[in-house]
Design an enzyme around this catalytic site. Structure first.
Site, PDB file in Angstrom:
ATOM      1  N   GLU A 227       0.821  -1.207   0.000  1.00 36.77           N
ATOM      2  CA  GLU A 227       0.000   0.000   0.000  1.00 36.77           C
ATOM      3  C   GLU A 227       0.855   1.256   0.000  1.00 36.77           C
ATOM      4  O   GLU A 227       0.604   2.195  -0.762  1.00 36.77           O
ATOM      5  CB  GLU A 227      -0.940  -0.018   1.206  1.00 36.77           C
ATOM      6  CG  GLU A 227      -1.998   1.071   1.158  1.00 36.77           C
ATOM      7  CD  GLU A 227      -3.087   0.865   2.190  1.00 36.77           C
ATOM      8  OE1 GLU A 227      -4.114   0.262   1.854  1.00 36.77           O
ATOM      9  OE2 GLU A 227      -2.904   1.312   3.344  1.00 36.77           O
TER      10      GLU A 227
ATOM     11  N   ARG B 139      -4.749  33.367 -17.058  1.00 34.61           N
ATOM     12  CA  ARG B 139      -5.239  34.385 -16.118  1.00 34.61           C
ATOM     13  C   ARG B 139      -4.337  35.625 -16.209  1.00 34.61           C
ATOM     14  O   ARG B 139      -3.112  35.516 -16.045  1.00 34.61           O
ATOM     15  CB  ARG B 139      -5.223  33.830 -14.705  1.00 34.61           C
ATOM     16  CG  ARG B 139      -5.536  34.831 -13.596  1.00 34.61           C
ATOM     17  CD  ARG B 139      -6.965  35.279 -13.608  1.00 34.61           C
ATOM     18  NE  ARG B 139      -7.277  36.032 -12.377  1.00 34.61           N
ATOM     19  CZ  ARG B 139      -8.400  36.715 -12.207  1.00 34.61           C
ATOM     20  NH1 ARG B 139      -9.318  36.726 -13.174  1.00 34.61           N
ATOM     21  NH2 ARG B 139      -8.613  37.357 -11.085  1.00 34.61           N
TER      22      ARG B 139
ATOM     23  N   GLN C 142       7.141  36.488 -10.785  1.00 27.07           N
ATOM     24  CA  GLN C 142       8.086  35.517 -10.237  1.00 27.07           C
ATOM     25  C   GLN C 142       7.478  34.699  -9.106  1.00 27.07           C
ATOM     26  O   GLN C 142       7.745  33.488  -8.995  1.00 27.07           O
ATOM     27  CB  GLN C 142       9.338  36.245  -9.732  1.00 27.07           C
ATOM     28  CG  GLN C 142      10.466  35.299  -9.333  1.00 27.07           C
ATOM     29  CD  GLN C 142      11.698  36.057  -8.855  1.00 27.07           C
ATOM     30  OE1 GLN C 142      11.695  36.604  -7.765  1.00 27.07           O
ATOM     31  NE2 GLN C 142      12.722  36.103  -9.697  1.00 27.07           N
TER      32      GLN C 142
END
Length: 382
Positions: free
Chosen positions: A245, A271, A282
């Protein structure tokens, strides 16, 4: 270790992504809102072999090596936006199917693996209790001898797939004097057996399409043939489940991280604020760059853990490292994605807030981040 994909692995990855995108994402907002576990989608996943990836074909599985399993689960996490379904599939496969495959008798494998692999049955792994999560030594569920079988009494909680499971690998104390190592036994238990019931179903912050709840055992009789592995050998069964798992569940996380990175890059390009795409700032660009670094590091850790799971006698250290690093990277990537999307990221329709809700659980299930650090420290002799 050479992680270059073979032609077969490329086909597995591409085919899984295509399948997931086409078959698993419909009506997701509604299913998440209503906490719906879809048996129909479960059967669809079985159609391409997800529930039996490493199981030999003789028992109804796909017969893949551990690294190829990781590649498929990564592709599933990338293509399927339903984190709850991916989690339920992984819990079923890695913590129920794999222990039966690795520790079951031939009779048990012949009986249970085909229906677990073909989507007929949903499996669960039942060890957690109200007072014994990380502390398995505090387990209170007991199994006592009764003729040619055992009577199991107790309860389990926070069981993934519990409310819908047809079969569960259940751990119970069979010799309290021996403690966890030698005193705990794993049993294969079927839904519908007298004395086996489901308790509360819980509402969760995330992974809402993956049901979780309580299992209750009231003088449940199981025959000796229900013992998985050996009497007193429950710790070995549990260790197998946790190694598989922790090594492979995080493969799905890697796929999610890649999808979130692509979503963030696309949003940062489209955007615009102050006359330019926000990716030109930045602060935004560096956040996205960090996502890329975390993704590549997580992928390498996952592939290495999967390779070592297949090729070494013990991969517990690698499993703990991968589980810790990848789950915490997933959580940070999901949070950064929400931040980058600003107010839109807080809205359900953009689907990144759900990824964050789902990601929170990754640092808790299969052993918390704190437990993984403790395991790593012990391997270092501390």
């Amino acid at each position: 270790m050479d992680f270059a994909f073979s032609d077969e692995q490329k086909q597995l990855r591409d085919g899984t992504i295509r399948f997931a995108r086409e078959a698993l994402n419909a009506d997701l907002l509604e299913r998440d809102r209503d906490q719906v576990f879809s048996r129909e989608l479960w059967r669809e996943c079985a159609r391409i072999g997800i529930q039996g990836l490493p199981v030999p074909e003789d028992y109804g599985g796909t017969g893949l090596d551990a690294l190829s399993c990781a590649i498929v689960l990564e592709a599933l996490g990338y293509g399927c936006r339903d984190g709850g379904l991916v989690f339920s599939l992984s819990a079923h496969l890695l913590a129920c199917v794999v222990p039966i495959w690795r520790h079951g008798s031939d009779e048990q494998k012949q009986r249970w693996l085909p229906p677990l692999c073909d989507g007929t049955l949903v499996g669960a792994h039942a060890i957690t209790e109200a007072d014994s999560g990380s502390d398995t030594f505090a387990m209170r569920t007991r199994a006592r001898r009764d003729g040619d079988g055992w009577l199991i009494t107790g309860s389990k909680t926070f069981i993934s797939n519990g409310p819908v499971a047809d079969l569960a690998v259940v751990f119970a104390v069979t010799d309290a004097d021996k403690g966890y190592h030698g005193g705990v036994t794993a049993f294969i238990v079927e839904r519908g057996m007298p004395g086996f019931g489901c308790g509360q179903k819980f509402e969760k912050m995330g992974l809402r399409t993956s049901p979780v709840g309580e299992l209750v055992f009231d003088e449940l009789f199981v025959p000796d043939s229900a013992v998985l592995g050996q009497v007193g050998g429950g710790s070995a069964v549990f260790a197998t489940a946790m190694d598989w798992e922790r090594c492979l569940l995080v493969a799905g996380h890697v796929g999610i991280m890649e999808r979130l990175l692509e979503t963030s890059v696309a949003y940062a390009r489209s955007r615009r604020q102050f006359g330019q795409p926000i990716g030109k700032f930045q602060a935004v660009a560096h956040r996205v760059a960090d996502m890329k670094v975390q993704l590549e590091a997580a992928r390498l850790l996952t592939y290495r853990a999967a390779w070592r799971l297949q090729n070494l006698r013990n991969a517990s250290l690698d499993a703990a490292i991968a589980k810790l690093a990848v789950s915490e990277s997933l959580l940070k990537t999901a949070l950064d994605t929400v931040h980058l999307h600003g107010g839109n990221g807080f809205m359900v329709e953009y689907e990144v807030e759900r990824a964050l809700r789902d990601a929170v659980g990754s640092t808790i299930y299969s052993g918390t981040s704190e437990m993984q650090r403790s395991i790593i420290a012990r391997w270092l002799g501390l």
